[in-house]
Design an enzyme around this catalytic site. Sequence first.
Site, mmCIF file in Angstrom:
data_model
loop_
_atom_site.group_PDB
_atom_site.id
_atom_site.type_symbol
_atom_site.label_atom_id
_atom_site.label_comp_id
_atom_site.label_asym_id
_atom_site.label_seq_id
_atom_site.Cartn_x
_atom_site.Cartn_y
_atom_site.Cartn_z
ATOM 1 N N LYS A 42 46.995 4.869 19.526
ATOM 2 C CA LYS A 42 47.327 4.703 20.952
ATOM 3 C C LYS A 42 46.124 4.995 21.833
ATOM 4 C CE LYS A 42 49.166 7.461 24.586
ATOM 5 N NZ LYS A 42 48.578 8.758 24.895
ATOM 6 N N ASN A 43 45.457 6.116 21.599
ATOM 7 C CA ASN A 43 44.399 6.511 22.529
ATOM 8 C C ASN A 43 43.125 5.676 22.374
ATOM 9 O OD1 ASN A 43 46.012 8.292 23.846
ATOM 10 N ND2 ASN A 43 45.307 10.101 22.724
ATOM 11 N N CYS A 136 51.068 11.968 31.344
ATOM 12 C CA CYS A 136 51.827 13.203 31.126
ATOM 13 C C CYS A 136 51.275 14.321 31.993
ATOM 14 C CB CYS A 136 51.707 13.654 29.663
ATOM 15 S SG CYS A 136 52.530 12.582 28.503
ATOM 16 N N ARG A 141 44.543 17.777 35.593
ATOM 17 C CA ARG A 141 43.737 16.849 34.773
ATOM 18 C C ARG A 141 42.739 16.134 35.688
ATOM 19 N NH1 ARG A 141 47.626 13.442 30.837
ATOM 20 N NH2 ARG A 141 45.688 13.172 29.695
ATOM 21 N N ASP A 324 46.733 17.521 20.930
ATOM 22 C CA ASP A 324 47.911 16.642 20.840
ATOM 23 C C ASP A 324 48.816 16.996 19.657
ATOM 24 O OD1 ASP A 324 46.761 15.375 22.966
ATOM 25 O OD2 ASP A 324 46.015 13.665 21.820
ATOM 26 N N ARG A 416 56.125 5.954 25.166
ATOM 27 C CA ARG A 416 54.779 5.654 25.662
ATOM 28 C C ARG A 416 53.760 5.724 24.535
ATOM 29 N NH1 ARG A 416 52.449 9.372 29.524
ATOM 30 N NH2 ARG A 416 50.722 8.117 28.793
HETATM 31 C C1 EPZ Z 1 42.472 12.209 26.113
HETATM 32 O O1 EPZ Z 1 42.782 12.597 27.440
HETATM 33 C C2 EPZ Z 1 43.777 11.765 25.506
HETATM 34 N N1 EPZ Z 1 44.324 10.681 26.304
HETATM 35 C C3 EPZ Z 1 44.748 12.930 25.466
HETATM 36 O O2 EPZ Z 1 45.887 12.480 24.766
HETATM 37 C C4 EPZ Z 1 44.134 14.090 24.705
HETATM 38 O O3 EPZ Z 1 44.995 15.192 24.780
HETATM 39 C C5 EPZ Z 1 42.781 14.442 25.307
HETATM 40 O O4 EPZ Z 1 41.934 13.270 25.348
HETATM 41 C C6 EPZ Z 1 42.041 15.526 24.551
HETATM 42 O O5 EPZ Z 1 41.838 15.137 23.235
HETATM 43 C C7 EPZ Z 1 43.859 9.456 26.152
HETATM 44 O O6 EPZ Z 1 42.990 9.185 25.334
HETATM 45 C C8 EPZ Z 1 44.480 8.401 26.985
HETATM 46 P P1 EPZ Z 1 39.640 14.791 28.426
HETATM 47 P P2 EPZ Z 1 41.628 12.764 28.523
HETATM 48 O O7 EPZ Z 1 38.981 14.003 29.480
HETATM 49 O O8 EPZ Z 1 40.634 11.699 28.316
HETATM 50 C C9 EPZ Z 1 38.990 18.417 31.537
HETATM 51 C C10 EPZ Z 1 48.213 12.394 24.266
HETATM 52 O O9 EPZ Z 1 49.200 13.170 24.136
HETATM 53 N N2 EPZ Z 1 38.314 17.395 32.364
HETATM 54 O O10 EPZ Z 1 38.881 15.065 27.165
HETATM 55 O O11 EPZ Z 1 42.282 12.900 29.829
HETATM 56 C C11 EPZ Z 1 40.515 18.252 31.602
HETATM 57 O O12 EPZ Z 1 41.087 18.890 32.684
HETATM 58 C C12 EPZ Z 1 47.180 12.691 25.296
HETATM 59 O O13 EPZ Z 1 48.040 11.361 23.610
HETATM 60 C C13 EPZ Z 1 37.703 17.756 33.531
HETATM 61 O O14 EPZ Z 1 37.682 18.927 33.906
HETATM 62 O O15 EPZ Z 1 41.033 14.156 28.038
HETATM 63 C C14 EPZ Z 1 40.943 18.840 30.301
HETATM 64 O O16 EPZ Z 1 41.025 20.237 30.384
HETATM 65 C C15 EPZ Z 1 47.509 13.522 26.415
HETATM 66 N N3 EPZ Z 1 37.128 16.779 34.301
HETATM 67 C C16 EPZ Z 1 39.816 18.495 29.357
HETATM 68 O O17 EPZ Z 1 38.696 18.203 30.185
HETATM 69 C C17 EPZ Z 1 37.130 15.483 33.917
HETATM 70 O O18 EPZ Z 1 36.586 14.636 34.652
HETATM 71 C C18 EPZ Z 1 40.142 17.346 28.421
HETATM 72 O O19 EPZ Z 1 40.124 16.128 29.101
HETATM 73 C C19 EPZ Z 1 37.759 15.129 32.718
HETATM 74 C C20 EPZ Z 1 38.353 16.104 31.952
#
Ligand code: EPZ
Length: 439
Positions: A42-43, A136, A141, A324, A416
């Site tokens: 999915k991701n 979610c 985020r 996840d 989803r």
């Molecule tokens: C991806 O989310 C995945 N979603 C998430 O999957 C997954 O949990 C996550 O990566 C971590 O592995 C998709 O790929 C669509 P991040 P993403 O940017 O890209 C902080 C699921 O259940 N951050 O690595 O949003 C943020 O707050 C889901 O399938 C900033 O501070 O994850 C968080 O604490 C939900 N500023 C951390 O980084 C930013 O600009 C991780 O975010 C971006 C992120």
Amino acid sequence: MCIKFYTFLYIICEKGKRLMSEVIAIEGGYKLNGSVRISGAKNATVALIPAAVLSDGPVEILGVPEISDVEALAILLKELKCEVEVDGERIRIDPTHMEDIPLISDAVNKLRASYYFMGALLGKYKRVKIKMPGGCYLGPRPIDLHFKGFEALGAKISCVEDTYLLEADELIGTSIYLDFASVGATINIMLAAVRAKGKTVIENAAKEPEIIDVANLLTKMGAKIRGVGTDTITIEGVDYLGGTFHEIIPDRIEAGTFLIIAAAAGEKVIVQNVIPQHLEALISKLKEMGIKMEVVGDNIVVYGHDELKSVDIKTQIYPGFATDLQQPLTTLLTQAQGESHVKETIYVERFKHCGELNKMGAHIEVGEAQSTIHGQTPLHGARVEATDLRCGAALVIAGLIAEGKTEITNVYHIDRGYDNIDHKLITLGAHITRYEIED
Ligand code: EPZ
């Protein structure tokens, strides 16, 4: 399963026009046996589809999971006037006649990954107008790192109410250091940089397998990318990207969920179409708990076990323990002897599943960015709410091992991200139905 119908049902319920919603009902206690095939990731999919619009010719992607996030992305592609054909696990996207149209419909809010259109459209048109993404709720985020990258490439960003406008005269390659190795920021900056002028270097880049999959598609389209899977990704911008064919990697989170399901409710379950290296952290933890498993090529055979040991988990960026999988594993930990601890370092508020599991008889205490699971507690059926996608998975696992009937509400979260989860579980011997209830 007809995802379209469920999505439709969700939309009308959301607008309050009809007070009905759907539940997944599970009669617990049936032992699972047999094989289950894992779908495409999915991701990765949710980034590969927006990435395809960077091409000037048709892109065909195989292994697409049947999930409602894909349907929302297909709506957005059509809004951009791309030709889209979905045929089972195959999607063909032809952006030849696409237009630079603002993405401001409700489909943008249906998922978080709609933000990949920011990078892709900025790369293609040097301009994009798009509503804030949804997804979610897992605590805050922010997407500041995505913006930091776009701005470093030359974009100006403004936001009026809930709509962003990103514009650049031209995108010029540069060096970008990510303060956190964000998956989304790494992919989004890569999408914008592949058609920028000159060289972009992303330092402290994320290394998740889905990022490598997106880079592989872009490379087949003609992009010049080096270093994916390491801390430093280097991109030489090109003027033209063309059509290609790509097969999505298997979903490591769906695979991990089924490994946990097999450990919790299985006798002998074979999880097929897995890349075991993507799941090393989970496999180690399951073995530490006493689960017997065999890796045979791209299959993992799991044997159910009655006496489970407690373990401690700390979520980390890849290749650490995936956030996840923290929620589904928590359900299994309720069946282990003794105290287990879960520490969340990625999403500090990702603990809503604990309250729902407690309604089913679990004894879980939630503290700041951590939980303590006191096992072993028998679980009983109850009506519980899937507050987010992986909470939904945790509750499905709980329902499979609970005594009596569990009803899970807000199933649109599960749809989803899990391709035909009911059907896959029924094939393994689970007793699952879906029906509508009054809200
Ligand atoms: C991806 O989310 C995945 N979603 C998430 O999957 C997954 O949990 C996550 O990566 C971590 O592995 C998709 O790929 C669509 P991040 P993403 O940017 O890209 C902080 C699921 O259940 N951050 O690595 O949003 C943020 O707050 C889901 O399938 C900033 O501070 O994850 C968080 O604490 C939900 N500023 C951390 O980084 C930013 O600009 C991780 O975010 C971006 C992120």
